[in-house]
Design a protein around this motif. Structure first.
Motif, PDB file in Angstrom:
ATOM      1  N   THR A  84       0.835  -1.199   0.000  1.00  0.00           N
ATOM      2  CA  THR A  84       0.000   0.000   0.000  1.00  0.00           C
ATOM      3  C   THR A  84       0.871   1.251   0.000  1.00  0.00           C
ATOM      4  O   THR A  84       1.789   1.357   0.824  1.00  0.00           O
ATOM      5  N   CYS A  85       0.572   2.169  -0.890  1.00  0.00           N
ATOM      6  CA  CYS A  85       1.290   3.445  -0.893  1.00  0.00           C
ATOM      7  C   CYS A  85       1.023   4.128   0.447  1.00  0.00           C
ATOM      8  O   CYS A  85      -0.143   4.310   0.836  1.00  0.00           O
ATOM      9  N   GLN A  86       2.078   4.489   1.148  1.00  0.00           N
ATOM     10  CA  GLN A  86       1.914   5.049   2.483  1.00  0.00           C
ATOM     11  C   GLN A  86       1.520   6.522   2.460  1.00  0.00           C
ATOM     12  O   GLN A  86       1.328   7.130   3.503  1.00  0.00           O
ATOM     13  N   TYR A  87       1.386   7.078   1.273  1.00  0.00           N
ATOM     14  CA  TYR A  87       0.928   8.470   1.162  1.00  0.00           C
ATOM     15  C   TYR A  87      -0.528   8.550   0.730  1.00  0.00           C
ATOM     16  O   TYR A  87      -1.339   9.200   1.370  1.00  0.00           O
ATOM     17  N   CYS A  88      -0.901   7.838  -0.351  1.00  0.00           N
ATOM     18  CA  CYS A  88      -2.267   7.999  -0.876  1.00  0.00           C
ATOM     19  C   CYS A  88      -3.151   6.772  -0.639  1.00  0.00           C
ATOM     20  O   CYS A  88      -4.352   6.821  -0.857  1.00  0.00           O
ATOM     21  N   GLY A  89      -2.558   5.649  -0.212  1.00  0.00           N
ATOM     22  CA  GLY A  89      -3.374   4.474   0.071  1.00  0.00           C
ATOM     23  C   GLY A  89      -3.599   3.560  -1.122  1.00  0.00           C
ATOM     24  O   GLY A  89      -4.299   2.551  -1.006  1.00  0.00           O
ATOM     25  N   ALA A 120       5.684   3.503  -1.735  1.00  0.00           N
ATOM     26  CA  ALA A 120       4.932   4.603  -2.354  1.00  0.00           C
ATOM     27  C   ALA A 120       4.595   4.230  -3.788  1.00  0.00           C
ATOM     28  O   ALA A 120       5.370   3.533  -4.453  1.00  0.00           O
ATOM     29  N   CYS A 121       3.437   4.685  -4.240  1.00  0.00           N
ATOM     30  CA  CYS A 121       3.107   4.456  -5.651  1.00  0.00           C
ATOM     31  C   CYS A 121       4.001   5.365  -6.488  1.00  0.00           C
ATOM     32  O   CYS A 121       4.602   6.308  -5.977  1.00  0.00           O
ATOM     33  N   LYS A 122       4.072   5.069  -7.785  1.00  0.00           N
ATOM     34  CA  LYS A 122       4.971   5.840  -8.651  1.00  0.00           C
ATOM     35  C   LYS A 122       4.570   7.314  -8.668  1.00  0.00           C
ATOM     36  O   LYS A 122       5.410   8.197  -8.686  1.00  0.00           O
ATOM     37  N   ARG A 123       3.266   7.541  -8.641  1.00  0.00           N
ATOM     38  CA  ARG A 123       2.772   8.908  -8.724  1.00  0.00           C
ATOM     39  C   ARG A 123       3.211   9.735  -7.513  1.00  0.00           C
ATOM     40  O   ARG A 123       3.732  10.834  -7.656  1.00  0.00           O
ATOM     41  N   CYS A 124       3.013   9.165  -6.317  1.00  0.00           N
ATOM     42  CA  CYS A 124       3.405   9.895  -5.108  1.00  0.00           C
ATOM     43  C   CYS A 124       4.925  10.067  -5.049  1.00  0.00           C
ATOM     44  O   CYS A 124       5.416  11.123  -4.644  1.00  0.00           O
ATOM     45  N   ASN A 125       5.646   9.035  -5.458  1.00  0.00           N
ATOM     46  CA  ASN A 125       7.109   9.123  -5.413  1.00  0.00           C
ATOM     47  C   ASN A 125       7.586  10.222  -6.361  1.00  0.00           C
ATOM     48  O   ASN A 125       8.480  11.008  -6.038  1.00  0.00           O
TER      49      ASN A 125
HETATM   50 ZN   LIG Z   1       0.503   7.122  -3.686  1.00  0.00          ZN
END
Ligand SMILES: [Zn+2]
Length: 171
Positions: A84-89, A120-125
């Motif tokens: 799970t992306c720890q920023y956006c879920g 983190a997902c690629k987008r958040c990273n």
């Molecule tokens: Zn994310």
């Protein structure tokens, strides 16, 4: 399916292959959990086949297992953070996820610590780049802590079908 190896005390120790199981059975290091399974395995080995349908075996003598230190590598971080992306879920396959350094290494962040790495997902990273999360409006969904649970816990995250079988056994 893999085979769950239990200590003599019934604590889960490891997941082993069927081939390894055959070696342990031949050396009489392990016992099966029922007489029926024991007979089936003996018949299989006598016929030079791999035993089928065995999910768990128990060591005949207790071995002492040192506490394992888990390294914060990508695989363990994915386990800790439940993919799970720890920023956006965002929840996704490993291929869609990256490891992000909360405080970027370029700004003095630790390169290889549990506390400074999250999934983190690629987008958040991409959005975060070399910023601190709060500088770009991102927040950790939960604190990044070391994965300190029992090794068995890690095993069961990797092999949910063995957890089911084990839970049924100890229930
Ligand atoms: Zn994310």
């Amino acid at each position: 399916m893999s085979v769950l190896l239990l200590n003599a005390s019934m604590q889960p120790l490891n997941v082993i292959s069927r081939r390894r199981l055959c070696v342990l059975l031949t050396k009489q290091r392990v016992a099966l959990l029922s007489d029926e399974a024991e007979l089936e395995a003996a018949a299989a080995l006598a016929g030079r086949r791999l035993p089928e349908g065995i999910v768990m075996v128990r060591l005949l003598r207790t071995v002492h297992v040192p506490r394992r230190m888990l390294r914060p590598n990508r695989r363990n971080l994915l386990l800790r953070d439940d993919h799970t992306c720890q920023y956006c879920g965002f929840v996704g396959p490993a291929s869609e996820l990256t490891v992000d350094h909360v405080l970027p290494i370029s700004r003095g962040g630790a390169a290889n610590s549990w506390e400074n790495q999250v999934v983190a997902c690629k987008r958040c990273n991409w959005r975060k780049a070399s910023s601190r999360p709060e500088e770009v409006g991102l927040h950790l969904r939960r604190p990044a802590r070391p994965l300190t649970q029992e090794y068995a816990h890690i095993l069961f995250l990797r092999y949910p079908e063995l957890k089911q079988a084990y839970d049924a056994l100890v229930a």
